[in-house]
Design a protein around this motif. Sequence first.
Motif, mmCIF file in Angstrom:
data_model
loop_
_atom_site.group_PDB
_atom_site.id
_atom_site.type_symbol
_atom_site.label_atom_id
_atom_site.label_comp_id
_atom_site.label_asym_id
_atom_site.label_seq_id
_atom_site.Cartn_x
_atom_site.Cartn_y
_atom_site.Cartn_z
ATOM 1 N N ARG A 131 0.815 -1.215 0.000
ATOM 2 C CA ARG A 131 0.000 0.000 0.000
ATOM 3 C C ARG A 131 0.848 1.264 0.000
ATOM 4 O O ARG A 131 0.386 2.326 -0.411
ATOM 5 N N GLY A 132 2.071 1.159 0.502
ATOM 6 C CA GLY A 132 2.938 2.324 0.596
ATOM 7 C C GLY A 132 2.896 3.010 1.940
ATOM 8 O O GLY A 132 3.704 3.890 2.210
ATOM 9 N N THR A 133 1.952 2.595 2.800
ATOM 10 C CA THR A 133 1.823 3.173 4.134
ATOM 11 C C THR A 133 2.255 2.147 5.167
ATOM 12 O O THR A 133 1.873 0.974 5.083
ATOM 13 N N ALA A 134 3.042 2.597 6.126
ATOM 14 C CA ALA A 134 3.477 1.725 7.218
ATOM 15 C C ALA A 134 2.856 2.166 8.526
ATOM 16 O O ALA A 134 2.783 3.369 8.818
ATOM 17 N N ILE A 135 2.416 1.189 9.310
ATOM 18 C CA ILE A 135 2.100 1.405 10.707
ATOM 19 C C ILE A 135 3.386 1.136 11.480
ATOM 20 O O ILE A 135 3.897 0.006 11.483
ATOM 21 N N VAL A 136 3.949 2.174 12.098
ATOM 22 C CA VAL A 136 5.200 2.040 12.834
ATOM 23 C C VAL A 136 4.837 1.934 14.311
ATOM 24 O O VAL A 136 4.613 2.941 14.988
ATOM 25 N N LEU A 176 -4.737 -6.174 9.575
ATOM 26 C CA LEU A 176 -3.718 -5.256 9.050
ATOM 27 C C LEU A 176 -3.167 -5.743 7.724
ATOM 28 O O LEU A 176 -2.906 -4.953 6.805
ATOM 29 N N MET A 177 -2.978 -7.055 7.612
ATOM 30 C CA MET A 177 -2.442 -7.607 6.378
ATOM 31 C C MET A 177 -3.448 -7.530 5.236
ATOM 32 O O MET A 177 -3.080 -7.343 4.075
ATOM 33 N N SER A 178 -4.728 -7.660 5.568
ATOM 34 C CA SER A 178 -5.736 -7.546 4.512
ATOM 35 C C SER A 178 -5.772 -6.142 3.913
ATOM 36 O O SER A 178 -6.289 -5.945 2.813
ATOM 37 N N GLN A 179 -5.208 -5.164 4.627
ATOM 38 C CA GLN A 179 -5.178 -3.785 4.137
ATOM 39 C C GLN A 179 -3.949 -3.485 3.272
ATOM 40 O O GLN A 179 -3.820 -2.380 2.750
ATOM 41 N N GLY A 180 -3.030 -4.443 3.154
ATOM 42 C CA GLY A 180 -1.809 -4.200 2.389
ATOM 43 C C GLY A 180 -0.814 -3.299 3.085
ATOM 44 O O GLY A 180 0.105 -2.764 2.453
ATOM 45 N N LEU A 181 -0.959 -3.133 4.399
ATOM 46 C CA LEU A 181 -0.086 -2.241 5.149
ATOM 47 C C LEU A 181 1.246 -2.916 5.468
ATOM 48 O O LEU A 181 1.320 -4.131 5.662
ATOM 49 N N ASP A 324 15.627 6.035 2.396
ATOM 50 C CA ASP A 324 16.828 5.371 1.898
ATOM 51 C C ASP A 324 16.474 4.476 0.714
ATOM 52 O O ASP A 324 15.694 3.533 0.851
ATOM 53 N N PRO A 325 17.062 4.705 -0.467
ATOM 54 C CA PRO A 325 16.717 3.910 -1.649
ATOM 55 C C PRO A 325 17.065 2.435 -1.512
ATOM 56 O O PRO A 325 16.501 1.600 -2.226
ATOM 57 N N GLU A 326 17.970 2.100 -0.589
ATOM 58 C CA GLU A 326 18.390 0.714 -0.432
ATOM 59 C C GLU A 326 17.571 -0.045 0.609
ATOM 60 O O GLU A 326 17.813 -1.238 0.824
ATOM 61 N N CYS A 327 16.624 0.604 1.246
ATOM 62 C CA CYS A 327 15.847 -0.057 2.295
ATOM 63 C C CYS A 327 15.033 -1.211 1.700
ATOM 64 O O CYS A 327 14.317 -1.018 0.710
ATOM 65 N N PRO A 328 15.095 -2.409 2.285
ATOM 66 C CA PRO A 328 14.336 -3.545 1.736
ATOM 67 C C PRO A 328 12.858 -3.539 2.109
ATOM 68 O O PRO A 328 12.134 -4.454 1.733
ATOM 69 N N PHE A 329 12.421 -2.548 2.836
ATOM 70 C CA PHE A 329 10.997 -2.423 3.163
ATOM 71 C C PHE A 329 10.579 -0.958 2.981
ATOM 72 O O PHE A 329 10.048 -0.323 3.884
ATOM 73 N N ALA A 330 10.819 -0.468 1.786
ATOM 74 C CA ALA A 330 10.558 0.940 1.472
ATOM 75 C C ALA A 330 9.075 1.272 1.596
ATOM 76 O O ALA A 330 8.203 0.476 1.254
ATOM 77 N N ILE A 331 8.802 2.481 2.093
ATOM 78 C CA ILE A 331 7.435 2.974 2.257
ATOM 79 C C ILE A 331 7.366 4.414 1.755
ATOM 80 O O ILE A 331 8.396 5.042 1.503
ATOM 81 N N GLN A 332 6.149 4.920 1.604
ATOM 82 C CA GLN A 332 5.959 6.316 1.208
ATOM 83 C C GLN A 332 5.345 7.167 2.308
ATOM 84 O O GLN A 332 5.447 8.390 2.271
ATOM 85 N N ARG A 333 4.677 6.531 3.272
ATOM 86 C CA ARG A 333 4.038 7.260 4.364
ATOM 87 C C ARG A 333 4.217 6.460 5.643
ATOM 88 O O ARG A 333 4.198 5.220 5.617
#
Length: 713
Positions: A131-136, A176-181, A324-333
């Motif tokens: 989804r591009g959004t992470a719950i941190v 949470l997983m069903s949301q693609g987060l 970081d462009p090298e992050c293996p779990f890149a997010i946008q938000r």
Amino acid sequence: MIDRRAIRPLFAAILLGALSSGLAAQTATARVVALEIERRQPLLDGRPFVRVQSPLATSLATPPSLDHDGRGGGGIAYELIEGRVRFAFDPSAAANARVNDLDHAPRNAAGQVEAWGDFAVLQPIDPARRRGTAIVDVPNRGRRLVLAGMNRARLDFFAPPTIDASDAASFGDGFLMSQGLTVLWAGWQADAPEVPGSMRLHVPRAVGPDGEPIRGQARSDWVVDTPSERLALATRGHVAHPAARKGDAGDVLTRRRGRNAQPQPVPRASWRFDETREAIVPSDPSQPFEAGFIYELAYEAESPPVVGLGFAAYRDFAAYALYDPECPFAIQRAVAHGLSQSGRFLRHFLYEGFNRDEAGRRVFDGAMILIGGAGRGGFNHRFSHPGRVGNPYQNFFYPGDDFPFTSRPTRDGERREGLLDRVQADGSMPRLFQINTGYEYWGRGASLIHTTPDGDQDVAPLEAERLYHVASAPHGSLPFPPAPRSEVSPGLFVGSSVDTSGIQRDLLVHLLRWVEEDAAPPPSTIPHLADGTLVRPGSLRYPIADLARPRAPHLPARLDFGPRFDQGIIDRQPAIRGADYGVRVPVIDALGNEATGIRTLELRVPIGTYTPWALRHGAPGGSDEMTGYLGSFLPLAPKESERRPGDARPALATLHPDRDSYEQQLSQEIDGLVEEGFLLPLDRRHAYQAGLERWHWAHRPPGRNEPETPPAP
């Protein structure tokens, strides 16, 4: 909102140019210097999560929602990544200026302060499904609570908090997983318990100018309910500040009979530190510490850990995923999530102004603070205890209940300040939800979030903020039905099963839409002084004459820790206690349930009264005080003829003459919650089944406490 996917390539190009021109120190991507992946594997052998109805409410651990054939069909397969993350912090960076004792921390050859912590990630295996959004999520005492609250996964505080990628129960119903987060965790707490799976941050210890140990005042206290032969300096298995190895003449132990009673010295000859200097023991093992007393020890400790780096580490781990462009779990938000202690951590994080990283970039677009009350915590001062905070009858007079409480500036004496002044001033204010239950109004001073410090005037939330009160709910809900052993007197059960999970899930969806789509969430729902829905505790009149009430709610007080406390240094242990702040509580209805805020189905279609507080029944001391975190449940009499003397509440048969009328009202109230925006349509079945369970339990045969399994509607 900014789409950070668009700026990644540009940022990488800027970084490459900076490196070639020798300016990397000024433009480095983040302070994550290394990621050590120790495990990366699919969840449940790659079976996907899909959005389906939830199972019965009584299930503490329910299997994830998998598609019908287990192979895909629109579901999202997830992976788990775990390991260590290494940080390097610039002590001269403005973003780190408020980390206490950072200037006393050892530095590496580049002049940076190093730390490392545990991390974990859940993300869709297929990048296209992300989804591009992470719950941190902020780990709570080393534990990952977001899966329990949002996924209704099992939670056992007595078991190691490991994640088993092959164990379906660990992931609940997969919401949470069903949301693609993406879900991120990073250890931040330097004193988190050292047990398998616990997420910690390993930080350096502050030293003096010549490398000598720094010494200072520390304190521990204990409510002793059973005779004890050892009192650990740390709480709940956390890592202690050991007593300094020197003469102990200045270390003072006292005891008192109640919260506000006068402390009496315990003779020094009657106790000693054990060989670890992380606990005290009686000098004569046959004379244990007595039950019924509050013991308090003020002592000298040395070599304090730089605990405030927890804020910088939490920030920089999220910034690493964002930038970081090298992050293996890149997010946008990134959306911050914290519950209880972790919620207080986020209040303190925002108060200190940590939502911009060393490069000046905003990190969190949104924040969801659950059951944090009005406090902050011991997260950023010398010899602090992140695991302790004031409660009604536990952990007395520690830093954490400190002005300011409200997001908007208010005045307390000569100070005028707001909790969010710094993030507003630097433009990093996230869209913010603060969600509290009835317990936090009684047990954590939650009214101070939206009143002046004296409790006499309402204070409105900010435009970018929502405040929600979940009526009558406890800090932590217990399973339904109540256990027979929890009935402490006829018709009174300690522990409340008011279920807030559906409200939490729905509000998370609202916050995500606010962050991602600029869709406004429901307005704040809190009690107010102006309309009489927020009142002094003593004014409440419960409809049960013999119901014993707490002596008082938790009363945050003005505490004087000495002249250097604003520098993060405590010179006075214990603190000098000043006037209490003005705590108020929500009004109640004719049944004794809270009448304001978001009212759950337990209150809308009641089978009893749910108080957000419970007493210390049977305790050797403070039996008229609140116990931490629990509520109480008082079922209605089945028939009018069975009502006890002094119980003015109507009988269950008066409210719900038969099952059909009960089910009709249950369905109507579920519809109402959905329409009001406090229940997701996908949670209708869960709510309905839970309501039927309550009906069957209330009509159980005499002497039988377990409900029949209700049929599916």
